[in-house]
Scaffold this active site. Structure first.
Site, PDB file in Angstrom:
ATOM      1  N   ASN A 213      12.871 112.005 -11.654  1.00  0.00           N
ATOM      2  CA  ASN A 213      12.127 112.970 -12.654  1.00  0.00           C
ATOM      3  C   ASN A 213      10.765 113.246 -11.905  1.00  0.00           C
ATOM      4  O   ASN A 213      10.401 112.773 -10.834  1.00  0.00           O
ATOM      5  CB  ASN A 213      11.885 112.152 -13.774  1.00  0.00           C
ATOM      6  CG  ASN A 213      11.141 111.011 -13.654  1.00  0.00           C
ATOM      7  OD1 ASN A 213       9.930 110.805 -13.266  1.00  0.00           O
ATOM      8  ND2 ASN A 213      11.851 109.658 -14.048  1.00  0.00           N
ATOM      9  N   ASP A 282      16.912 106.862 -17.861  1.00  0.00           N
ATOM     10  CA  ASP A 282      17.231 106.095 -19.036  1.00  0.00           C
ATOM     11  C   ASP A 282      18.593 105.764 -18.362  1.00  0.00           C
ATOM     12  O   ASP A 282      19.219 104.968 -18.659  1.00  0.00           O
ATOM     13  CB  ASP A 282      17.397 106.930 -20.148  1.00  0.00           C
ATOM     14  CG  ASP A 282      16.002 107.331 -20.779  1.00  0.00           C
ATOM     15  OD1 ASP A 282      15.257 105.964 -20.699  1.00  0.00           O
ATOM     16  OD2 ASP A 282      15.457 108.193 -21.138  1.00  0.00           O
ATOM     17  N   ILE A 312      13.261  97.681 -18.339  1.00  0.00           N
ATOM     18  CA  ILE A 312      12.573  96.700 -17.839  1.00  0.00           C
ATOM     19  C   ILE A 312      11.497  96.052 -18.588  1.00  0.00           C
ATOM     20  O   ILE A 312      11.367  94.951 -18.739  1.00  0.00           O
ATOM     21  CB  ILE A 312      11.917  97.445 -16.530  1.00  0.00           C
ATOM     22  CG1 ILE A 312      13.018  97.885 -15.450  1.00  0.00           C
ATOM     23  CG2 ILE A 312      11.102  96.273 -15.758  1.00  0.00           C
ATOM     24  CD1 ILE A 312      12.579  98.832 -14.650  1.00  0.00           C
TER      25      ILE A 312
HETATM   26  O1  C5P Z   1      11.983 104.240 -23.631  1.00  0.00           O
HETATM   27  P1  C5P Z   1      10.909 104.841 -23.010  1.00  0.00           P
HETATM   28  O2  C5P Z   1      11.304 105.220 -21.528  1.00  0.00           O
HETATM   29  O3  C5P Z   1      10.263 105.859 -23.666  1.00  0.00           O
HETATM   30  O4  C5P Z   1       9.836 103.765 -22.784  1.00  0.00           O
HETATM   31  C1  C5P Z   1       8.916 103.872 -21.923  1.00  0.00           C
HETATM   32  C2  C5P Z   1       8.099 102.617 -21.481  1.00  0.00           C
HETATM   33  O5  C5P Z   1       9.035 101.608 -21.324  1.00  0.00           O
HETATM   34  C3  C5P Z   1       7.430 102.753 -20.227  1.00  0.00           C
HETATM   35  O6  C5P Z   1       6.266 101.567 -20.402  1.00  0.00           O
HETATM   36  C4  C5P Z   1       8.425 102.526 -19.175  1.00  0.00           C
HETATM   37  O7  C5P Z   1       7.736 101.968 -18.022  1.00  0.00           O
HETATM   38  C5  C5P Z   1       9.210 101.435 -19.869  1.00  0.00           C
HETATM   39  N1  C5P Z   1      10.627 101.384 -19.291  1.00  0.00           N
HETATM   40  C6  C5P Z   1      11.091 100.496 -18.517  1.00  0.00           C
HETATM   41  N2  C5P Z   1      12.376 100.593 -18.178  1.00  0.00           N
HETATM   42  C7  C5P Z   1      13.011 101.452 -18.803  1.00  0.00           C
HETATM   43  C8  C5P Z   1      12.717 102.549 -19.561  1.00  0.00           C
HETATM   44  C9  C5P Z   1      11.501 102.528 -19.801  1.00  0.00           C
HETATM   45  O8  C5P Z   1      10.538  99.613 -18.291  1.00  0.00           O
HETATM   46  N3  C5P Z   1      14.507 101.536 -18.511  1.00  0.00           N
END
Ligand code: C5P
Length: 403
Positions: A213, A282, A312
């Protein structure tokens, strides 16, 4: 940037070939907003002329304790009283030894000894041959100078003017500039261990392609730098980005979300703060092909199936150390609209005490941003600014919220 606006720095040069780098350092300090008063030893003037340093600092250079320009003839007192710091760069082995013993037979050493020790900090950037650097006498002097409250800025490693290779080069002007800027930042996170994720992840489809991305990593790198400036020990887990590592930060490069999770799980047991800035993919292709997927001319397209990546932030936020308050977790939300609603929802869903919202498409790749902080008590807007300034403001807000 004007990170040194309002700061007055006395820049001392001692004898060494690294004096040529002091010219650029002086310019960099001035560009960052500092006023710079140059003081040179006689030996330094063998390597670079006072004329060069005067032109760059826009102030007459001082070299002698007998300088009649000072009405009271006390340059060593006058020059040190209004300094926010004295920075000796380059600092020769001989000058280190002089500082250690409180020698005062030239203007620069006299000034260092005469400075008000509690209000005018002394920073030194050593520069010497590798054998001189490694010599027990030099190392002993450095240890004692540290104990006396002097900040030793370290040395670089590499080719030396003498033709040898090793430790002892003066740090580059840009590195010294970053160290001086960091020196003046409040030590709000002293003793903390900060783990930061930054950048995109890259999810391989085959050996030559993948899904990624537009995240540049700049916000996460700025947060890591700000945490380091605030006195924390920082580990930065970075997806594929081509940004320089902030000074003093331990960097672990990863590609995929799975790698990023493993690196974070590894570092988390000693971390006290986790800031998840990375734009983690995702989904990942369920099976990365070992060989490049070829088009065969039939017009048929490959079908990709996906697996959801581990979260994470949620993983670390659910760990016992996060639950008992030993690990303070901060999430980011990059949204395209309805920032407040999405970010509020995300904070609760990820069960983190602090969530930082930003408009993703408006900030990807840029050097500036605007943040919306959301915690259990409400919201706080950090208006449009550089990512580094916002990183520092965020670090200050995190420091306020630590248990
Ligand atoms: O769910 P979303 O991606 O919108 O959430 C964003 C937050 O979650 C950010 O802090 C991102 O670094 C973290 N995140 C993560 N692992 C993922 C997806 C998002 O740590 N697989």
């Amino acid at each position: 940037m004007n990170d040194l606006a309002g700061k007055h720095i006395v820049l001392g040069l001692t004898g060494g070939i690294a004096c040529y780098k002091a010219a650029e350092l002086c310019r960099a300090l001035v560009k960052e907003g500092a006023t710079v008063q140059v003081v040179m030893t006689e030996a330094a003037a063998q390597f670079i002329t006072p004329v060069t340093m005067q032109a760059l600092s826009n102030r007459p250079v001082y070299g002698s304790q007998w300088d009649a320009r000072e009405p009271n003839n006390m340059a060593h007192i006058n020059l040190s009283r209004d300094a926010d710091a004295i920075l000796i760069a380059p600092c020769s082995a001989d000058f280190l030894s002089k500082l250690l013993h409180g020698g005062a037979d030239d203007l620069l050493s006299l000034m260092c000894l005469a400075r008000p020790i509690d209000t005018v900090p002394l920073l030194v950037a050593p520069a010497m041959n590798r054998e001189m650097w490694a010599h027990p006498a030099t190392q002993r002097n450095l240890a004692q100078l540290r104990a006396d409250g002097t900040t030793i800025l370290g040395v670089g490693n590499g080719d030396q003017a003498c033709g040898e290779t090793g430790d002892g080069r003066m740090l580059e002007p840009q590195e010294l500039l970053e160290d001086v800027i960091a020196f003046f930042q409040p030590k709000l996170l002293a003793g903390q261990q900060v783990l930061v994720t930054a950048g995109p992840t890259f999810e391989a489809i085959d050996p030559v392609r993948g899904i990624t991305n537009h995240s540049s990593g700049k916000m996460g790198f700025a947060v890591a730098r700000a945490a380091q400036e605030a006195g924390a020990q920082v580990t930065l887990v970075a997806g594929p980005v081509s940004l320089p590592t902030p000074r003093g930060v331990r960097r672990i490069d990863v590609q995929s979300a799975t790698d990023m999770l493993a690196a974070c799980v590894d570092a988390a047991p000693t971390a006290t703060i986790f800031v998840a800035c990375a734009a983690v993919a995702d989904w990942r292709p369920a099976q990365a092909s070992e060989q490049k997927i070829k088009k065969d001319g039939s017009g048929q397209t490959p079908t990709l199936t996906f697996l959801e990546n581990p979260d994470i932030l949620a993983t670390l936020a659910q760990s016992p150390r996060a639950r008992d308050g030993s690990l303070f977790c901060v999430g980011f939300a990059a949204e395209s609209h309805d920032l407040l609603a999405h970010a509020t929802d995300k904070r609760i869903r990820k069960s983190v005490p602090l969530l930082v919202g930003n408009i993703g498409p408006a900030t990807f790749g840029k050097d500036d941003n605007a943040l919306l902080l959301i915690d259990a008590h409400g919201t706080l807007e950090l208006p449009h600014n550089t990512k580094l300034t916002l990183g520092r403001q965020l670090i200050a807000e995190i420091a306020k919220r630590l248990p």
